[in-house]
Design an enzyme around this catalytic site. Sequence first.
Site, PDB file in Angstrom:
ATOM      1  N   GLU A 109     -11.917 -17.331 -55.607  1.00 41.27           N
ATOM      2  CA  GLU A 109     -12.491 -18.631 -55.271  1.00 41.27           C
ATOM      3  C   GLU A 109     -13.598 -19.024 -56.229  1.00 41.27           C
ATOM      4  O   GLU A 109     -14.335 -18.176 -56.719  1.00 41.27           O
ATOM      5  CB  GLU A 109     -13.097 -18.562 -53.862  1.00 41.27           C
ATOM      6  CG  GLU A 109     -12.043 -18.419 -52.792  1.00 41.27           C
ATOM      7  CD  GLU A 109     -12.651 -18.127 -51.424  1.00 41.27           C
ATOM      8  OE1 GLU A 109     -13.692 -18.710 -51.093  1.00 41.27           O
ATOM      9  OE2 GLU A 109     -12.070 -17.304 -50.711  1.00 41.27           O
ATOM     10  N   CYS A 121     -20.684 -10.348 -44.946  1.00 40.10           N
ATOM     11  CA  CYS A 121     -20.044 -11.049 -46.062  1.00 40.10           C
ATOM     12  C   CYS A 121     -18.523 -11.073 -45.938  1.00 40.10           C
ATOM     13  O   CYS A 121     -17.884 -10.036 -45.727  1.00 40.10           O
ATOM     14  CB  CYS A 121     -20.450 -10.385 -47.376  1.00 40.10           C
ATOM     15  SG  CYS A 121     -19.798 -11.237 -48.817  1.00 40.10           S
ATOM     16  N   CYS A 142     -20.957  -5.204 -47.432  1.00 39.82           N
ATOM     17  CA  CYS A 142     -22.059  -5.830 -46.681  1.00 39.82           C
ATOM     18  C   CYS A 142     -21.531  -6.395 -45.362  1.00 39.82           C
ATOM     19  O   CYS A 142     -20.479  -7.033 -45.323  1.00 39.82           O
ATOM     20  CB  CYS A 142     -22.718  -6.931 -47.507  1.00 39.82           C
ATOM     21  SG  CYS A 142     -23.434  -6.328 -49.050  1.00 39.82           S
ATOM     22  N   CYS A 162     -18.206 -18.314 -50.222  1.00 32.46           N
ATOM     23  CA  CYS A 162     -17.051 -17.646 -50.816  1.00 32.46           C
ATOM     24  C   CYS A 162     -16.453 -16.530 -49.977  1.00 32.46           C
ATOM     25  O   CYS A 162     -17.114 -15.930 -49.166  1.00 32.46           O
ATOM     26  CB  CYS A 162     -17.399 -17.131 -52.195  1.00 32.46           C
ATOM     27  SG  CYS A 162     -16.995 -18.370 -53.402  1.00 32.46           S
ATOM     28  N   CYS A 177     -19.854 -22.046 -59.428  1.00 33.28           N
ATOM     29  CA  CYS A 177     -20.059 -20.738 -58.813  1.00 33.28           C
ATOM     30  C   CYS A 177     -18.753 -19.974 -58.968  1.00 33.28           C
ATOM     31  O   CYS A 177     -17.706 -20.415 -58.505  1.00 33.28           O
ATOM     32  CB  CYS A 177     -20.407 -20.922 -57.338  1.00 33.28           C
ATOM     33  SG  CYS A 177     -20.544 -19.354 -56.455  1.00 33.28           S
ATOM     34  N   CYS A 223     -14.202  -7.082 -53.076  1.00 36.78           N
ATOM     35  CA  CYS A 223     -15.496  -6.448 -53.294  1.00 36.78           C
ATOM     36  C   CYS A 223     -15.538  -5.118 -52.554  1.00 36.78           C
ATOM     37  O   CYS A 223     -14.961  -4.975 -51.483  1.00 36.78           O
ATOM     38  CB  CYS A 223     -16.605  -7.365 -52.773  1.00 36.78           C
ATOM     39  SG  CYS A 223     -18.260  -6.778 -53.166  1.00 36.78           S
TER      40      CYS A 223
HETATM   41  N1  SAH Z   1     -22.292  -9.397 -54.862  1.00 41.19           N
HETATM   42  C1  SAH Z   1     -23.297 -10.322 -55.256  1.00 41.19           C
HETATM   43  C2  SAH Z   1     -22.805 -11.747 -55.423  1.00 41.19           C
HETATM   44  C3  SAH Z   1     -21.881 -12.309 -54.389  1.00 41.19           C
HETATM   45  S1  SAH Z   1     -22.508 -12.835 -52.835  1.00 41.19           S
HETATM   46  C4  SAH Z   1     -24.471 -10.265 -54.308  1.00 41.19           C
HETATM   47  O1  SAH Z   1     -24.406  -9.535 -53.347  1.00 41.19           O
HETATM   48  O2  SAH Z   1     -25.463 -10.901 -54.577  1.00 41.19           O
HETATM   49  C5  SAH Z   1     -23.492 -14.219 -53.143  1.00 41.19           C
HETATM   50  C6  SAH Z   1     -24.606 -14.398 -52.111  1.00 41.19           C
HETATM   51  O3  SAH Z   1     -24.087 -14.811 -50.828  1.00 41.19           O
HETATM   52  C7  SAH Z   1     -25.368 -13.103 -51.847  1.00 41.19           C
HETATM   53  O4  SAH Z   1     -26.742 -13.364 -51.760  1.00 41.19           O
HETATM   54  C8  SAH Z   1     -24.819 -12.693 -50.494  1.00 41.19           C
HETATM   55  O5  SAH Z   1     -25.694 -11.809 -49.865  1.00 41.19           O
HETATM   56  C9  SAH Z   1     -24.684 -14.037 -49.816  1.00 41.19           C
HETATM   57  N2  SAH Z   1     -23.862 -14.032 -48.624  1.00 41.19           N
HETATM   58  C10 SAH Z   1     -22.796 -13.277 -48.330  1.00 41.19           C
HETATM   59  N3  SAH Z   1     -22.323 -13.562 -47.105  1.00 41.19           N
HETATM   60  C11 SAH Z   1     -23.115 -14.522 -46.608  1.00 41.19           C
HETATM   61  C12 SAH Z   1     -23.130 -15.240 -45.399  1.00 41.19           C
HETATM   62  N4  SAH Z   1     -22.256 -14.990 -44.425  1.00 41.19           N
HETATM   63  N5  SAH Z   1     -24.101 -16.169 -45.230  1.00 41.19           N
HETATM   64  C13 SAH Z   1     -25.005 -16.425 -46.200  1.00 41.19           C
HETATM   65  N6  SAH Z   1     -25.031 -15.793 -47.375  1.00 41.19           N
HETATM   66  C14 SAH Z   1     -24.099 -14.840 -47.585  1.00 41.19           C
END
Ligand code: SAH
Length: 344
Positions: free
Chosen positions: A92, A119, A116, A333, A105, A112
């Site tokens: 995406e 996410c 987390c 994303c 973006c 991944c």
């Molecule tokens: N792996 C990298 C980049 C991808 S995620 C990272 O962790 O930074 C991009 C951003 O979106 C990160 O700050 C991540 O923590 C955040 N993110 C992921 N899921 C989310 C959610 N459900 N709500 C808000 N932010 C989220």
Amino acid sequence: MDTKSRNLLDCGKTDLEELCVSLGQPRFRGAQLMQWLYRGADFDEMTNIPEKLRETLKESYVSGRLGIRRKLTSSDGTVKYLFGLGDGNYVESVMMKYKYGYSACISTQAGCKMGCSFCASTQAGFVRNLTSGEMLGQIITAARDSGVRVGHVVMMGIGEPLDNYENVIAFMKAAQSEEGLGISFRNMSLSTCGLADGIIRLAGEGIPVTLCISLHSPFDAQRSEMMPVNRKYPLDKLSDACNIYTLNTGRRITYEYALIDGVNDSDRHAAGLVSLLKGRSCHVNLIPVNKVAGTGYRKASDRRTEAFRQILEKGGINATVRRTLGQDIDAACGQLRREEHSKV
Ligand code: SAH
């Protein structure tokens, strides 16, 4: 598409020149080819390149433009793409319009591994790293489709950029180069969940991109629960790496903090954040957490968010609440890719 085809966007200018020479063509064809590739052209459009050469290239190479599998346009102008890669995977990308221009973006991996808890990108699993050409392809295809020039890039799509280190560095260099996309390093943001070794390595590259750290909790025990990466690189290690980054590049670091109702939005968390970040050159981006099915997380209320921000400001930490774009199309994303996977 033949997955064995080589992606010409993975080649630099010299590679393209050498390729043309090896096919019996003059060297300057390499530069011509490059211009077309970075405009997202397919071989048939490359009118100043002899047809015979185009036919030969077509047999073994792809131009790197990606297939648009789905496209969602928000009422605020944000466009989200689900792109198909040559091997049947999907990633995406999102095109956002800001006062200063367009920002893309992009994803850096198909899936991944970081795990987390909040996410969506991690839920459909990890498949593989993207090549630099596939990262460029996302920007080039989206820019062409939207008819805009991209001035900023954020690596905040699917994947962990520092877990795909070499390809991400190659991508940033190609995107920055004059003959490439001409986007300055300062207009690129790399977001990481906190791979401290990668941050230290990046600090030595002479590539002063904006580094964004996904923090989400100022406490090791909780952060390790939400973000398994914290077990390997706890907050003191991460902080040391960030100091090195700022020292080497002179760049202020952005910390991202997704506020989750009743989880990490208390006054105690805000105070913890102040003591963690005090005295650092930084900025905190507070993000109302996006709903992700299966997590049960809800975003903090507007009042709580503002109270949290004020505690940070009073503690001397610069903080803003992120303006959310593309709310009506689920622009965060990982969601589209997951839907696509669950169809099969
Ligand atoms: N792996 C990298 C980049 C991808 S995620 C990272 O962790 O930074 C991009 C951003 O979106 C990160 O700050 C991540 O923590 C955040 N993110 C992921 N899921 C989310 C959610 N459900 N709500 C808000 N932010 C989220």
